[in-house]
Design a protein around this motif. Structure first.
Motif, PDB file in Angstrom:
ATOM      1  N   MET A   1       0.833  -1.188   0.000  1.00  0.00           N
ATOM      2  CA  MET A   1       0.000   0.000   0.000  1.00  0.00           C
ATOM      3  C   MET A   1       0.876   1.249   0.000  1.00  0.00           C
ATOM      4  O   MET A   1       1.822   1.366   0.759  1.00  0.00           O
ATOM      5  CB  MET A   1      -0.881  -0.008   1.258  1.00  0.00           C
ATOM      6  CG  MET A   1      -1.426   1.343   1.624  1.00  0.00           C
ATOM      7  SD  MET A   1      -2.361   1.385   3.154  1.00  0.00           S
ATOM      8  CE  MET A   1      -3.962   1.104   2.480  1.00  0.00           C
ATOM      9  N   LYS A   2       0.522   2.184  -0.879  1.00  0.00           N
ATOM     10  CA  LYS A   2       1.198   3.484  -0.906  1.00  0.00           C
ATOM     11  C   LYS A   2       0.353   4.441  -0.061  1.00  0.00           C
ATOM     12  O   LYS A   2      -0.733   4.838  -0.480  1.00  0.00           O
ATOM     13  CB  LYS A   2       1.324   3.989  -2.339  1.00  0.00           C
ATOM     14  CG  LYS A   2       2.233   3.125  -3.211  1.00  0.00           C
ATOM     15  CD  LYS A   2       2.461   3.749  -4.576  1.00  0.00           C
ATOM     16  CE  LYS A   2       1.179   3.745  -5.380  1.00  0.00           C
ATOM     17  NZ  LYS A   2       1.355   4.168  -6.783  1.00  0.00           N
ATOM     18  N   LEU A   3       0.856   4.755   1.127  1.00  0.00           N
ATOM     19  CA  LEU A   3       0.123   5.598   2.068  1.00  0.00           C
ATOM     20  C   LEU A   3       0.803   6.950   2.194  1.00  0.00           C
ATOM     21  O   LEU A   3       2.024   7.038   2.321  1.00  0.00           O
ATOM     22  CB  LEU A   3       0.068   4.907   3.439  1.00  0.00           C
ATOM     23  CG  LEU A   3      -0.569   5.671   4.592  1.00  0.00           C
ATOM     24  CD1 LEU A   3      -2.050   5.934   4.322  1.00  0.00           C
ATOM     25  CD2 LEU A   3      -0.395   4.897   5.898  1.00  0.00           C
ATOM     26  N   LEU A   4      -0.006   8.002   2.171  1.00  0.00           N
ATOM     27  CA  LEU A   4       0.460   9.369   2.399  1.00  0.00           C
ATOM     28  C   LEU A   4      -0.447   9.951   3.481  1.00  0.00           C
ATOM     29  O   LEU A   4      -1.668   9.846   3.385  1.00  0.00           O
ATOM     30  CB  LEU A   4       0.346  10.199   1.115  1.00  0.00           C
ATOM     31  CG  LEU A   4       0.768  11.668   1.207  1.00  0.00           C
ATOM     32  CD1 LEU A   4       2.271  11.782   1.440  1.00  0.00           C
ATOM     33  CD2 LEU A   4       0.370  12.423  -0.055  1.00  0.00           C
ATOM     34  N   ILE A   5       0.156  10.543   4.512  1.00  0.00           N
ATOM     35  CA  ILE A   5      -0.617  11.135   5.594  1.00  0.00           C
ATOM     36  C   ILE A   5      -0.427  12.651   5.562  1.00  0.00           C
ATOM     37  O   ILE A   5       0.695  13.139   5.412  1.00  0.00           O
ATOM     38  CB  ILE A   5      -0.199  10.573   6.970  1.00  0.00           C
ATOM     39  CG1 ILE A   5      -0.284   9.036   6.964  1.00  0.00           C
ATOM     40  CG2 ILE A   5      -1.085  11.162   8.078  1.00  0.00           C
ATOM     41  CD1 ILE A   5       0.273   8.381   8.214  1.00  0.00           C
ATOM     42  N   LEU A   6      -1.535  13.365   5.696  1.00  0.00           N
ATOM     43  CA  LEU A   6      -1.516  14.818   5.633  1.00  0.00           C
ATOM     44  C   LEU A   6      -2.057  15.434   6.916  1.00  0.00           C
ATOM     45  O   LEU A   6      -3.023  14.929   7.491  1.00  0.00           O
ATOM     46  CB  LEU A   6      -2.416  15.316   4.484  1.00  0.00           C
ATOM     47  CG  LEU A   6      -2.213  14.726   3.097  1.00  0.00           C
ATOM     48  CD1 LEU A   6      -3.273  15.278   2.144  1.00  0.00           C
ATOM     49  CD2 LEU A   6      -0.812  15.015   2.589  1.00  0.00           C
ATOM     50  N   ASP A   7      -1.466  16.543   7.316  1.00  0.00           N
ATOM     51  CA  ASP A   7      -2.101  17.435   8.270  1.00  0.00           C
ATOM     52  C   ASP A   7      -3.210  18.144   7.488  1.00  0.00           C
ATOM     53  O   ASP A   7      -3.208  18.137   6.256  1.00  0.00           O
ATOM     54  CB  ASP A   7      -1.054  18.432   8.786  1.00  0.00           C
ATOM     55  CG  ASP A   7      -1.642  19.508   9.668  1.00  0.00           C
ATOM     56  OD1 ASP A   7      -2.470  19.177  10.551  1.00  0.00           O
ATOM     57  OD2 ASP A   7      -1.285  20.690   9.480  1.00  0.00           O
ATOM     58  N   ARG A   8      -4.164  18.749   8.185  1.00  0.00           N
ATOM     59  CA  ARG A   8      -5.268  19.409   7.478  1.00  0.00           C
ATOM     60  C   ARG A   8      -5.046  20.910   7.347  1.00  0.00           C
ATOM     61  O   ARG A   8      -4.747  21.411   6.272  1.00  0.00           O
ATOM     62  CB  ARG A   8      -6.592  19.121   8.195  1.00  0.00           C
ATOM     63  CG  ARG A   8      -7.808  19.465   7.346  1.00  0.00           C
ATOM     64  CD  ARG A   8      -9.095  19.471   8.137  1.00  0.00           C
ATOM     65  NE  ARG A   8      -9.224  20.740   8.851  1.00  0.00           N
ATOM     66  CZ  ARG A   8     -10.313  21.123   9.487  1.00  0.00           C
ATOM     67  NH1 ARG A   8     -11.366  20.329   9.563  1.00  0.00           N
ATOM     68  NH2 ARG A   8     -10.361  22.304  10.096  1.00  0.00           N
ATOM     69  N   ASP A   9      -5.201  21.645   8.451  1.00  0.00           N
ATOM     70  CA  ASP A   9      -5.149  23.109   8.404  1.00  0.00           C
ATOM     71  C   ASP A   9      -3.748  23.586   8.041  1.00  0.00           C
ATOM     72  O   ASP A   9      -2.770  23.245   8.693  1.00  0.00           O
ATOM     73  CB  ASP A   9      -5.571  23.699   9.750  1.00  0.00           C
ATOM     74  CG  ASP A   9      -7.000  23.302  10.136  1.00  0.00           C
ATOM     75  OD1 ASP A   9      -7.807  23.043   9.221  1.00  0.00           O
ATOM     76  OD2 ASP A   9      -7.292  23.240  11.340  1.00  0.00           O
TER      77      ASP A   9
END
Length: 176
Positions: A1-9
């Protein structure tokens, strides 16, 4: 799995020192929605980990936060993409929780949800707390210059932090 995690604001939407309290105040950054959709269509799972202490402070309620996230999902879907898991910390800075960044609880929850290791997974944020959370679980810290990014860039960064103009530039780097 290619996972990317982002902050929002500050990464996906404009940030405010007065908090994003309403759906009307939730305004996407230029190119951010398209970047998430492009990544999704290319086989990436894009998840979000966001501190939302405005809940604890009484600035907005859980229904308002859900409306913001439903709107985000809808915008990404309109571009042909899909947004993965969104986790948030509802606590204030003095609540002593394990989830509020710079603590890595939300990142660990995402890893558990997808049953993956976080080693080397990119976590894209705009604050020192984001980068520290990434470092705590062996994620690749990635700083964008949007939101609080320029202020964060003026401070010492964790070793190996990658720096990009914005989320669109991150997507352009990751996609062929």
């Amino acid at each position: 799995m290619k996972l990317l995690i982002l902050d929002r604001d500050g990464v996906i939407n404009h940030d405010s020192d007065a908090y994003i309290k309403t759906l009307e105040e939730w305004i996407p950054m230029p190119g951010a929605i398209e970047a998430i959709a492009r990544l999704s269509k290319a086989g990436w799972t894009v998840a979000v980990a966001t501190n939302q202490s405005g809940l604890a402070r009484g600035y907005y309620d859980a229904a308002t936060l859900e409306a913001m996230h439903a709107h985000l999902r809808q915008l990404v879907a309109e571009q042909g993409g899909e947004l993965g898991l969104i986790v948030h910390c509802p606590h204030g800075p003095d609540d002593g929780c394990d989830c509020r960044k710079p603590k890595p609880g939300m990142l660990q929850a995402i890893a558990e949800h997808y049953a993956v290791s976080l080693a080397g997974v990119w976590f894209v944020g705009d604050s020192s707390g984001d980068l520290q959370a990434a470092q705590a679980v062996d994620c690749q810290p990635v700083l964008v210059k949007t939101g609080k990014g320029e202020r964060t860039l003026a401070k010492p960064l964790p070793a190996g932090t990658l720096v990009f103009e914005d989320l669109a530039a991150v997507a352009a780097h990751l996609l062929p």
